[in-house]
Design an enzyme around this catalytic site. Sequence first.
Site, short mmCIF file in Angstrom:
data_model
loop_
_atom_site.label_atom_id
_atom_site.label_comp_id
_atom_site.label_asym_id
_atom_site.label_seq_id
_atom_site.Cartn_x
_atom_site.Cartn_y
_atom_site.Cartn_z
N TYR A 194 0.84 -1.20 0.00
CA TYR A 194 0.00 0.00 0.00
C TYR A 194 0.88 1.26 0.00
CZ TYR A 194 -3.35 3.34 2.01
OH TYR A 194 -4.14 4.42 2.27
N ASP B 128 0.12 -7.64 6.36
CA ASP B 128 -1.08 -6.82 6.17
C ASP B 128 -2.02 -7.62 5.29
OD1 ASP B 128 -3.05 -5.09 5.22
OD2 ASP B 128 -1.72 -3.35 5.15
#
Length: 386
Positions: A104, A176
């Site tokens: 991200y 994540d």
Amino acid sequence: MANVPGGPSTRAIHGLPHAKADRDPVVTPIYQSSTFAAGIAATDEVLYTRYGNNPNQTVLATKLAALEQADRAIFLASGMGATALAHLAVLRPGDHLLASEWIYGGTHKLLTEEFGKLGIDVTFVTPDNPRNWRHEVRKNTRGIFVETPTNPIMRVLDLEPIADLCQQQGLVLLVDSTFASPVNFRALEHGADVVIHSATKYLNGHSDVIGGVVAGSEEIVEEVRRLMQVWGQAPDPHAAWLVERGLKTLAIRVARHNENGLAFATWAAEQGAVDVVHYPGLPEHPDHAVASEQLEGFGGMVGLVLKGGPAAAETVLRKLRLATHAPSLGGVETLVSEPRFTSHAHMSVEERDAVGIPDGFIRVSLGIEDVEDIIADFAAALHALS
Ligand SMILES: *Cc1c(COP(=O)(O)O)cnc(C)c1O
């Protein structure tokens, strides 16, 4: 706390099941209070919402731990807060972190712009081959951070070889797993030490809260809680209440996201205006085999590359009526975005190209609407190209 009985729906709704007393509310009330009366001369920790011990925070944390089958979990003010504090809980000045290149944009910024100032060195690794990690391990390497599935080309990493390396070298593996949610993938069951979520996405599911989660061992989560107090990353009780409410439908929402994702990706792959469809449920996806083995559903995120490039993407985005052009994902409504303006804006055109995100790439977060209606919306928009 690990090994809570029941399936994901039961665990999301009840956490640790317990009998209720007569006249107990069925739903956790909102304790919209920053502080709580304390016993005079009492020595136990006071209740104070920034400490993370407001009942809305603790009830939700128990459910999140049950969902991940973790010893303990904690809910924080944002996904970025969760990512930052999970790393700070295990890294010290002088330490070295290996991080996946496929992460991200906000996390990329955190690692490149902030960790250096804290004396933490970061090396980025292309995670397409498990052997790439071993070459980069140094004496002071403390941890490995990966995201799976990845944004926006939905690569699915095989965690087992990375977890084995961490075990051999005494490294902490942080994952994540926002894109999967604990319904489709529980990283702790595949050798991760710490799992991180942006609760803003699937866990809450209604695009109305910012929040984050860290789950893992008692020791690491306690350190995250200590950091949360001093760095001021505690969530508001109302945000915790909304996420607790959202969680009750997590499993059925994700089942529908999975169905819609597969139906939409299958349809998109047959459209003449579409060059590439990135979806791990399609047999031609490079990680289809790993995804079939490790994920319990392929998810609701689909990447599309249009043949007509950025001009075609703009035409299509302007034409969509049901799908909203907005960043974020994992909500009940279908959202579309262009990574070149959002999550991957920090990279150059060439860098994006190299990782499979040419200009003209559209990321679709399938909502839980009737999939025929979503497909009709995209069919009409693609028609504008012909
Ligand atoms: C959105 C997102 C984050 C950041 O979460 P916030 O709640 O916006 O702070 C981190 N990781 C991934 C994979 C995300 O999609």
